[in-house]
Write a protein that holds these residues in place. Structure first.
Motif, PDB file in Angstrom:
ATOM      1  N   ARG A 107       0.848  -1.196   0.000  1.00  0.00           N
ATOM      2  CA  ARG A 107       0.000   0.000   0.000  1.00  0.00           C
ATOM      3  C   ARG A 107       0.884   1.248   0.000  1.00  0.00           C
ATOM      4  N   SER A 108       0.257   2.388  -0.213  1.00  0.00           N
ATOM      5  CA  SER A 108       0.958   3.672  -0.250  1.00  0.00           C
ATOM      6  C   SER A 108       0.224   4.647   0.661  1.00  0.00           C
ATOM      7  N   ARG A 109       0.911   5.696   1.051  1.00  0.00           N
ATOM      8  CA  ARG A 109       0.181   6.743   1.769  1.00  0.00           C
ATOM      9  C   ARG A 109      -0.864   7.391   0.866  1.00  0.00           C
ATOM     10  N   ASN A 110      -0.700   7.261  -0.442  1.00  0.00           N
ATOM     11  CA  ASN A 110      -1.665   7.852  -1.370  1.00  0.00           C
ATOM     12  C   ASN A 110      -3.027   7.189  -1.272  1.00  0.00           C
ATOM     13  N   ASP A 111      -3.059   5.848  -1.349  1.00  0.00           N
ATOM     14  CA  ASP A 111      -4.363   5.184  -1.238  1.00  0.00           C
ATOM     15  C   ASP A 111      -4.840   5.163   0.206  1.00  0.00           C
TER      16      ASP A 111
END
Length: 463
Positions: A107-111
């Motif tokens: 996962r990313s901080r974006n999603d």
């Protein structure tokens, strides 16, 4: 603890850090970040990235963090982390060690932030919805207390035709009902889950994103990773809904401010919702309604700000989008507070029935009723309008209301007029004639009130 340090060899400048970090405001997403992380940990277990023991450790650690946040919502501000995501991971690492470092796999901080903000917005919108229903209930209670009181209706801020005070209150009920519809409509499009879309291209983990969405209470998973991490349409839609609702609040406030003035005197402010002057002992000021009017500009400004942030952004995520939160957090809080305040102060607002009626009788507001009377006599409306205007001119020259003219004076301008005209020019007759759907006739207003009460009961039950 930065989540991206491996690529860098120099320390971050303090000024850049202060400018870049978002913990000072996104700490408000702590519970949502924890909820998303618990769901993600379950997904990692299903995908075989972590084992059962590690999943249990992560879930327990996150649950403990949620308890700590509920006890002290500002707990993250006691640290120097970059953002709420870094804070959660740092706290888990302190208590769990290396297993915490596995949580961010795939996962990313974006999603993650896109998911957190949707979760926060959904909860905040439910609170606004309850406050909006409370404001509608308070308006209905005011309409009921007003009973058969009549007041002048205005166009161009000049007396136009008499209306029931309850009819005035129900006009704002209609506006707030539309506001509720816009809120509910925006929430339908918010109801998709971005988690698992990664930074922009999707996750590399074989995770069931539909199941993940269901666990977080979303109707479905987002269908395009590029769109998912950069979509803030729901922020704009809710900001627009808030702006229009606050505009309705502002219009209502402007009415009340005028109606409570010495020049009008239609309504009276209770002491509990009034303020005084530090200089003039006689003053009783409608500050609460002026503040409601003033806060509208603040909310409108936040709408314009988010539109400007988004208007030139390429796909996908850009750091500009960090600016989506502070204004939006304030907007949602101001919206909810304003609605709650309106519901609180309306019970302290009373109607001066005698003054309202006196004002309704002035300004030749029964001139249209005179024209309607002539139409019933067979006169074409355009001619009736002209004759009624001549009679207003004659009465005005004598500084008399229309009904104070003698029959002979009426007949001098229109011989068709008979004694019946005096009954037609009463306020009660004028109100009764407005009996078409949506009119101010007492029967129509009573029916509208009943319908609004039934609608409110249904909405309250479905909340």
């Amino acid at each position: 603890m930065a989540m991206w340090g491996g690529r860098f060899t120099e320390a971050t400048l303090a000024e850049f850090r202060d400018f870049n970090d978002s913990l000072s405001f996104d700490y408000q997403l702590a519970l949502q970040d924890i909820a998303a992380s618990r769901a993600w940990a379950a997904g990692l277990l299903q995908a075989g990235i972590i084992n059962q023991t590690e999943a249990q450790q992560l879930d327990a650690g996150l649950a403990d963090l949620a308890i700590a946040i509920k006890a002290d919502p500002k707990l993250p501000l006691q640290t120097q982390e970059e953002d709420i995501h870094s804070w959660v991971e740092a706290q888990l690492t302190t208590t769990l060690g290396n297993v915490a470092k596995k949580l961010h796999t795939g996962r990313s901080r974006n999603d993650l932030v896109a998911t957190d903000l949707r979760l926060w917005t959904r909860l905040s919108s439910q609170q606004v919805r309850a406050s909006l229903l409370g404001a509608i209930a308070a308006l209905l209670a005011f309409a009921e207390r007003a009973g058969s009181a009549v007041m002048p209706g205005f166009t161009h801020l000049q007396r136009a035709q008499p209306v029931l005070v309850a009819h005035w209150a129900l006009a704002y009920v209609e506006m707030f009902k539309r506001d509720l519809g816009r809120l509910d409509d925006a929430l339908k499009r918010l109801d998709v889950c971005p988690l698992g879309c990664g930074a922009l291209a999707g996750t590399g983990v074989a995770i069931d994103r539909q199941l993940l969405a269901q666990q977080l209470g979303f109707a479905q998973a987002a269908l395009n990773s590029l769109d998912a991490v950069s979509d803030r349409d729901y922020v704009v839609e809710l900001s627009a809904a808030a702006s229009l609702c606050m505009t309705h609040l502002s219009r209502l406030s402007e009415d009340v401010i005028f109606f409570c003035s010495g020049e009008a005197g239609f309504f009276k402010l209770g002491d509990a919702i009034s303020s005084g002057s530090s200089l003039m002992p006689q003053k009783k000021n409608p500050d609460v309604f002026e503040l409601l009017r003033g806060k509208t500009g603040r909310v409108l400004g936040h709408l314009v700000a988010i539109l400007h942030v988004l208007k030139g952004l390429p796909l996908a995520y850009n750091k500009d989008m960090q600016e989506d939160k502070q204004g939006f957090f304030d907007l949602m809080a101001s919206w909810q507070q304003s609605l709650r305040v309106l519901a609180t102060v309306l019970p302290h607002l009373t109607v001066n029935e005698a003054q309202c009626r006196l004002a309704a009788e002035l300004g030749y507001s029964n001139a249209t009723d005179l024209a309607d009377y002539l139409v019933a006599k067979g006169v074409a409306f355009r001619d009736a309008h002209e004759l009624a205007g001549e009679l207003v001119l004659a009465a005005s020259a004598q500084q008399k209301p229309l009904e104070a003219l003698t029959l002979a004076q009426f007949q001098q301008i229109c011989p068709l007029i008979t004694e019946v005209v005096f009954a037609a020019l009463t306020i009660e007759a004028g109100l009764a004639k407005r009996q078409a759907l949506g009119g101010t006739a007492p029967h129509q207003v009573a029916q509208a009130f009943i319908a609004a009460k039934q609608w409110l009961e249904l909405q309250t039950k479905s909340s």
